[in-house]
Scaffold this motif. Structure first.
Motif, PDB file in Angstrom:
ATOM      1  N   ALA A 150      -1.470   9.501  -1.236  1.00  0.00           N
ATOM      2  CA  ALA A 150      -2.462   9.420  -2.304  1.00  0.00           C
ATOM      3  C   ALA A 150      -1.834   9.714  -3.665  1.00  0.00           C
ATOM      4  CB  ALA A 150      -3.592  10.401  -2.024  1.00  0.00           C
ATOM      5  N   GLY A 151      -0.983  10.742  -3.719  1.00  0.00           N
ATOM      6  CA  GLY A 151      -0.382  11.124  -4.990  1.00  0.00           C
ATOM      7  C   GLY A 151       0.510  10.045  -5.570  1.00  0.00           C
ATOM      8  N   VAL A 152       1.383   9.471  -4.746  1.00  0.00           N
ATOM      9  CA  VAL A 152       2.296   8.435  -5.226  1.00  0.00           C
ATOM     10  C   VAL A 152       1.537   7.172  -5.593  1.00  0.00           C
ATOM     11  CG1 VAL A 152       4.219   6.938  -4.560  1.00  0.00           C
ATOM     12  CG2 VAL A 152       4.269   9.361  -3.967  1.00  0.00           C
ATOM     13  N   ALA A 153       0.586   6.769  -4.760  1.00  0.00           N
ATOM     14  CA  ALA A 153      -0.189   5.558  -5.052  1.00  0.00           C
ATOM     15  C   ALA A 153      -0.956   5.709  -6.357  1.00  0.00           C
ATOM     16  CB  ALA A 153      -1.146   5.253  -3.897  1.00  0.00           C
ATOM     17  N   GLY A 154      -1.588   6.873  -6.554  1.00  0.00           N
ATOM     18  CA  GLY A 154      -2.335   7.089  -7.787  1.00  0.00           C
ATOM     19  C   GLY A 154      -1.437   7.102  -9.009  1.00  0.00           C
ATOM     20  N   ALA A 155      -0.268   7.741  -8.899  1.00  0.00           N
ATOM     21  CA  ALA A 155       0.663   7.791 -10.030  1.00  0.00           C
ATOM     22  C   ALA A 155       1.177   6.397 -10.379  1.00  0.00           C
ATOM     23  CB  ALA A 155       1.823   8.728  -9.700  1.00  0.00           C
ATOM     24  N   LEU A 156       1.518   5.626  -9.371  1.00  0.00           N
ATOM     25  CA  LEU A 156       2.004   4.264  -9.618  1.00  0.00           C
ATOM     26  C   LEU A 156       0.911   3.397 -10.240  1.00  0.00           C
ATOM     27  CD1 LEU A 156       4.088   3.584  -6.358  1.00  0.00           C
ATOM     28  CD2 LEU A 156       4.963   3.993  -8.668  1.00  0.00           C
ATOM     29  N   ALA A 157      -0.315   3.543  -9.744  1.00  0.00           N
ATOM     30  CA  ALA A 157      -1.408   2.743 -10.286  1.00  0.00           C
ATOM     31  C   ALA A 157      -1.711   3.122 -11.734  1.00  0.00           C
ATOM     32  CB  ALA A 157      -2.660   2.919  -9.429  1.00  0.00           C
ATOM     33  N   GLN A 158      -1.523   4.393 -12.087  1.00  0.00           N
ATOM     34  CA  GLN A 158      -1.809   4.858 -13.439  1.00  0.00           C
ATOM     35  C   GLN A 158      -0.692   4.507 -14.411  1.00  0.00           C
ATOM     36  OE1 GLN A 158      -4.660   6.956 -14.323  1.00  0.00           O
ATOM     37  NE2 GLN A 158      -4.043   6.530 -16.425  1.00  0.00           N
ATOM     38  N   LEU A 159       0.568   4.560 -13.951  1.00  0.00           N
ATOM     39  CA  LEU A 159       1.700   4.499 -14.877  1.00  0.00           C
ATOM     40  C   LEU A 159       2.594   3.270 -14.731  1.00  0.00           C
ATOM     41  CD1 LEU A 159       2.762   8.251 -14.475  1.00  0.00           C
ATOM     42  CD2 LEU A 159       1.351   7.272 -16.298  1.00  0.00           C
ATOM     43  N   ALA A 160       2.596   2.632 -13.583  1.00  0.00           N
ATOM     44  CA  ALA A 160       3.561   1.563 -13.323  1.00  0.00           C
ATOM     45  C   ALA A 160       2.893   0.190 -13.426  1.00  0.00           C
ATOM     46  CB  ALA A 160       4.179   1.750 -11.940  1.00  0.00           C
ATOM     47  N   PRO A 161       3.709  -0.862 -13.525  1.00  0.00           N
ATOM     48  CA  PRO A 161       3.134  -2.216 -13.520  1.00  0.00           C
ATOM     49  C   PRO A 161       2.638  -2.595 -12.126  1.00  0.00           C
ATOM     50  CG  PRO A 161       5.530  -2.316 -13.533  1.00  0.00           C
ATOM     51  CD  PRO A 161       5.167  -0.876 -13.724  1.00  0.00           C
ATOM     52  N   SER A 162       1.841  -3.664 -12.074  1.00  0.00           N
ATOM     53  CA  SER A 162       1.308  -4.184 -10.813  1.00  0.00           C
ATOM     54  C   SER A 162       0.628  -3.101  -9.985  1.00  0.00           C
ATOM     55  CB  SER A 162       2.424  -4.843  -9.989  1.00  0.00           C
ATOM     56  OG  SER A 162       3.069  -5.862 -10.716  1.00  0.00           O
ATOM     57  N   PRO A 163      -0.402  -2.433 -10.535  1.00  0.00           N
ATOM     58  CA  PRO A 163      -1.026  -1.318  -9.824  1.00  0.00           C
ATOM     59  C   PRO A 163      -1.714  -1.712  -8.528  1.00  0.00           C
ATOM     60  CG  PRO A 163      -2.345  -1.950 -11.726  1.00  0.00           C
ATOM     61  CD  PRO A 163      -1.049  -2.692 -11.839  1.00  0.00           C
ATOM     62  N   GLY A 164      -2.080  -2.986  -8.384  1.00  0.00           N
ATOM     63  CA  GLY A 164      -2.733  -3.426  -7.165  1.00  0.00           C
ATOM     64  C   GLY A 164      -1.772  -3.807  -6.054  1.00  0.00           C
ATOM     65  N   GLU A 165      -0.464  -3.854  -6.365  1.00  0.00           N
ATOM     66  CA  GLU A 165       0.519  -4.274  -5.369  1.00  0.00           C
ATOM     67  C   GLU A 165       1.615  -3.247  -5.125  1.00  0.00           C
ATOM     68  OE1 GLU A 165      -0.024  -6.311  -8.187  1.00  0.00           O
ATOM     69  OE2 GLU A 165      -1.617  -7.456  -7.179  1.00  0.00           O
ATOM     70  N   LEU A 166       2.136  -2.640  -6.196  1.00  0.00           N
ATOM     71  CA  LEU A 166       3.320  -1.779  -6.070  1.00  0.00           C
ATOM     72  C   LEU A 166       3.114  -0.602  -5.109  1.00  0.00           C
ATOM     73  CD1 LEU A 166       6.218  -1.264  -6.929  1.00  0.00           C
ATOM     74  CD2 LEU A 166       5.338  -0.011  -8.927  1.00  0.00           C
ATOM     75  N   PRO A 167       1.978   0.100  -5.141  1.00  0.00           N
ATOM     76  CA  PRO A 167       1.814   1.210  -4.190  1.00  0.00           C
ATOM     77  C   PRO A 167       1.958   0.772  -2.736  1.00  0.00           C
ATOM     78  CG  PRO A 167       0.138   1.333  -5.896  1.00  0.00           C
ATOM     79  CD  PRO A 167       0.827   0.008  -6.069  1.00  0.00           C
ATOM     80  N   TYR A 168       1.465  -0.407  -2.422  1.00  0.00           N
ATOM     81  CA  TYR A 168       1.526  -0.880  -1.044  1.00  0.00           C
ATOM     82  C   TYR A 168       2.933  -1.339  -0.665  1.00  0.00           C
ATOM     83  CZ  TYR A 168      -3.494  -0.858  -1.867  1.00  0.00           C
ATOM     84  OH  TYR A 168      -4.776  -0.474  -2.189  1.00  0.00           O
ATOM     85  N   VAL A 169       3.672  -1.860  -1.633  1.00  0.00           N
ATOM     86  CA  VAL A 169       5.062  -2.251  -1.371  1.00  0.00           C
ATOM     87  C   VAL A 169       5.905  -1.020  -1.041  1.00  0.00           C
ATOM     88  CG1 VAL A 169       7.154  -3.224  -2.403  1.00  0.00           C
ATOM     89  CG2 VAL A 169       4.939  -4.339  -2.783  1.00  0.00           C
ATOM     90  N   VAL A 170       5.695   0.062  -1.795  1.00  0.00           N
ATOM     91  CA  VAL A 170       6.437   1.300  -1.542  1.00  0.00           C
ATOM     92  C   VAL A 170       6.161   1.793  -0.120  1.00  0.00           C
ATOM     93  CG1 VAL A 170       6.612   3.736  -2.172  1.00  0.00           C
ATOM     94  CG2 VAL A 170       6.536   1.990  -3.955  1.00  0.00           C
ATOM     95  N   HIS A 171       4.913   1.775   0.284  1.00  0.00           N
ATOM     96  CA  HIS A 171       4.590   2.229   1.637  1.00  0.00           C
ATOM     97  C   HIS A 171       5.204   1.322   2.690  1.00  0.00           C
ATOM     98  CE1 HIS A 171       2.054   2.075   5.323  1.00  0.00           C
ATOM     99  NE2 HIS A 171       2.348   3.355   5.289  1.00  0.00           N
ATOM    100  N   ALA A 172       5.193   0.017   2.479  1.00  0.00           N
ATOM    101  CA  ALA A 172       5.762  -0.903   3.464  1.00  0.00           C
ATOM    102  C   ALA A 172       7.245  -0.620   3.684  1.00  0.00           C
ATOM    103  CB  ALA A 172       5.550  -2.352   3.014  1.00  0.00           C
ATOM    104  N   VAL A 173       7.965  -0.302   2.611  1.00  0.00           N
ATOM    105  CA  VAL A 173       9.391   0.019   2.730  1.00  0.00           C
ATOM    106  C   VAL A 173       9.572   1.307   3.549  1.00  0.00           C
ATOM    107  CG1 VAL A 173      11.459   0.705   1.446  1.00  0.00           C
ATOM    108  CG2 VAL A 173      10.027  -1.177   0.603  1.00  0.00           C
ATOM    109  N   LEU A 174       8.750   2.326   3.280  1.00  0.00           N
ATOM    110  CA  LEU A 174       8.836   3.581   4.029  1.00  0.00           C
ATOM    111  C   LEU A 174       8.507   3.362   5.508  1.00  0.00           C
ATOM    112  CD1 LEU A 174       7.128   6.052   1.534  1.00  0.00           C
ATOM    113  CD2 LEU A 174       9.566   5.909   2.089  1.00  0.00           C
ATOM    114  N   ALA A 175       7.523   2.527   5.779  1.00  0.00           N
ATOM    115  CA  ALA A 175       7.150   2.257   7.166  1.00  0.00           C
ATOM    116  C   ALA A 175       8.278   1.563   7.910  1.00  0.00           C
ATOM    117  CB  ALA A 175       5.879   1.412   7.212  1.00  0.00           C
ATOM    118  N   ALA A 176       8.966   0.648   7.234  1.00  0.00           N
ATOM    119  CA  ALA A 176      10.103  -0.021   7.870  1.00  0.00           C
ATOM    120  C   ALA A 176      11.198   0.986   8.217  1.00  0.00           C
ATOM    121  CB  ALA A 176      10.643  -1.105   6.941  1.00  0.00           C
ATOM    122  N   ALA A 177      11.444   1.929   7.311  1.00  0.00           N
ATOM    123  CA  ALA A 177      12.456   2.958   7.577  1.00  0.00           C
ATOM    124  C   ALA A 177      12.030   3.850   8.747  1.00  0.00           C
ATOM    125  CB  ALA A 177      12.686   3.799   6.325  1.00  0.00           C
ATOM    126  N   ALA A 178      10.749   4.179   8.819  1.00  0.00           N
ATOM    127  CA  ALA A 178      10.259   5.017   9.920  1.00  0.00           C
ATOM    128  C   ALA A 178      10.409   4.310  11.260  1.00  0.00           C
ATOM    129  CB  ALA A 178       8.799   5.399   9.679  1.00  0.00           C
TER     130      ALA A 178
END
Length: 393
Positions: A150-178
Motif C-alpha cells: 500500500a505504501g509504495v503504490a500510494g507513493a508512486l501514484a502520488q509522485l511518479a508518472p503513470s500512476p495507474g500502471e507503474l505500481p502494478y509493474v513494480v509488484h509484477a517484478v517482485l512477484a517474478a523474483a519471489a
C-alpha cells in the motif's frame, strides 16, 4: 553446520512469496482516491475494493485441501503466479480489467494465507524454531506485504508518472523474483498416518465456534474501517493531499499491526483466550475512536483510530492463529487456516455494507452500532475463554 544453517533460513524464501502476495492484495487500497477522482462512483470503487473477496473466500476454502493433496510448494507456486498475473490485469485500467485483476488477486492472497503461512510455519519448525514462532513469522510477513504494498503504490501514484500502471509493474517484478526464490524449496506436507474425520472437523470444535468465530471477521473489518471509511469521512479537509493521506492511513494501520505482533505472541495463553479477548477490547476502543472521528471529521483523530484498529488487527490475527494451531489435527492445519481467513475476510465487505446503510443512518451512528456489536462479541469470547481447551483434552 552449513546444511543446518540453510535449513534454519529456508522459511525466508517462502515468507518472501507470502509477502509479495500480501503486497498485491493491498496495493489497490490507497489508489481508491485516484479511481474516485477519475470519475468512478464511491459504490463502484468500494465494490472493486471488495471484489477480490469473490476470488479469495472460495480460494481459502479450497486451497488448503489442495495443498494437503498435492503439496505446499506447487500450490504456492500457482498462487504467486496468480498474484503476478493480477497486476498485469490491473495495469490495463478499465473497470472490467480491474475487476478481473482483483478477482485473481484474491486467489493469490488466499494461497498465501492458507498455504503460504502454513509452509512458513513448517519450514521454520524444520529449521529448529518453535511452531508459535513460525506462525508469527507467517502473519508478520503477510502484514508487512499488505503495508509496504500500500505504501509504495500510494507513493508512486502520488509522485511518479503513470500512476495507474507503474505500481502494478513494480509488484509484477517482485512477484517474478519471489517465484524464482521458492522453486528450490523443499516440500513439507506429511502424509497423515491415519484417515481423519475430515479436514474441516476442527470447525465444529466448540472453541472454534465460540472463541475464534466471533473475533475473526473483525480482523479485516477493522482494517476496512481504518483505510477505506476514514479517508472518505475526512476527505473534504485534505485538499489535494487525499491520496497521500489515504496511503498514510493504510501504512499506519498495517504498520501498527506488524509492530504489535510480537506482543500478541506473549499475550497468548494455553489456558485461556486472553490474547483474543484483548484484541477485541482494543478493537472496540478503535471503533469508538472512529465514531468520534466521524463526528468531528478530524484527520488527526481518524489517524488515531487507524493506529488503534491496526493494533487490534495485529493482536487478533496472531492470537487467532495460535488458538487455531492448538485445535488443528494432523493434516488439518492448512484447511482450517483457510476457513479462519475466510471468516476474517467477511469483515472486508464492511465498507460496502456501511456505504449502502449510510442512506439510512449517518456514519457516526453506524460506527457507534459497530462498537456495540464488537462489545457483544467480546462478552461471548470472555464467557468461553477457559472452556473446551484442547490442551486439557
Amino acid at each position: 553446520m552449513s546444511r543446518s544453517l540453510r535449513e534454519q533460513n529456508l522459511w525466508r524464501a517462502a515468507a518472501g512469496a507470502v509477502f509479495v502476495c500480501g503486497w498485491g492484495g493491498n496495493q489497490f487500497t490507497p489508489l481508491l482516491v485516484m479511481y474516485r477522482e477519475s470519475g468512478l462512483s464511491i459504490l463502484t470503487v468500494d465494490a472493486l475494493l471488495g471484489a477480490y473477496v469473490v476470488g479469495l473466500v472460495p480460494g481459502l476454502l479450497t486451497v488448503g485441501a489442495l495443498s494437503e493433496r498435492y503439496g505446499r510448494k506447487p500450490v504456492m507456486l500457482a498462487g504467486t503466479a496468480a498474484s503476478l498475473l493480477a497486476s498485469v490485469f490491473l495495469a490495463f485500467g478499465s473497470v472490467g480489467w480491474i475487476a478481473a485483476g482483483r478477482f485473481v488477486t484474491g486467489v493469490g492472497v488466499a494461497v498465501a494465507m492458507a498455504v503460504g503461512s502454513t509452509w512458513v510455519t513448517e519450514l521454520s519448525v524444520r529449521g529448529g524454531a518453535e511452531r508459535a514462532t513460525g506462525t508469527r513469522r507467517g502473519a508478520l510477513w503477510l502484514t508487512l506485504g499488505f503495508g509496504l504494498g500500500a505504501g509504495v503504490a500510494g507513493a508512486l501514484a502520488q509522485l511518479a508518472p503513470s500512476p495507474g500502471e507503474l505500481p502494478y509493474v513494480v509488484h509484477a517484478v517482485l512477484a517474478a523474483a519471489a517465484l524464482v526464490g521458492i522453486v528450490r524449496l523443499p516440500e513439507t506436507r506429511v502424509e497423515p498416518s491415519a484417515r481423519t474425520t475430515g479436514r474441516f472437523a476442527g470447525v465444529r470444535h466448540p472453541r472454534f465456534r465460540r472463541v475464534i468465530t466471533p473475533m475473526a471477521p473483525w480482523i479485516f473489518g477493522s482494517a476496512g474501517v481504518a483505510y477505506a471509511i476514514m479517508p472518505q469521512l475526512v476527505g473534504d479537509r485534505l485538499g489535494t493531499w487525499g491520496l497521500a493521506y489515504s496511503t498514510l492511513l493504510t501504512v499506519c494501520t498495517l504498520g501498527a499491526g506488524a509492530l504489535v505482533q510480537p506482543l500478541a505472541k506473549r499475550l497468548d495463553r494455553t489456558t485461556s483466550a486472553r490474547g483474543v479477548v484483548i484484541s477485541m477490547v482494543v478493537m472496540s476502543a478503535g471503533l469508538a475512536v472512529s465514531a468520534v472521528a466521524a463526528v468531528v471529521r478530524s484527520p488527526v483523530v481518524a489517524l488515531a483510530a487507524a493506529v488503534t484498529l491496526g493494533a487490534a488487527y495485529g493482536i487478533a490475527m496472531v492470537s487467532g492463529l495460535l488458538e487455531l494451531q492448538r485445535l488443528a489435527r494432523p493434516g488439518e492445519l492448512a484447511a482450517l487456516t483457510g476457513v479462519y481467513y475466510a471468516l476474517a475476510y467477511v469483515g472486508f465487505l464492511l465498507p460496502s455494507i456501511l456505504a449502502v446503510l449510510s442512506g439510512v443512518a449517518s456514519y457516526p451512528v453506524l460506527l457507534g452500532c459497530l462498537v456495540l456489536v464488537a462489545l457483544g462479541g467480546t462478552a461471548t469470547i470472555l464467557r468461553h475463554s477457559r472452556r473446551h481447551l484442547p490442551v486439557a483434552a
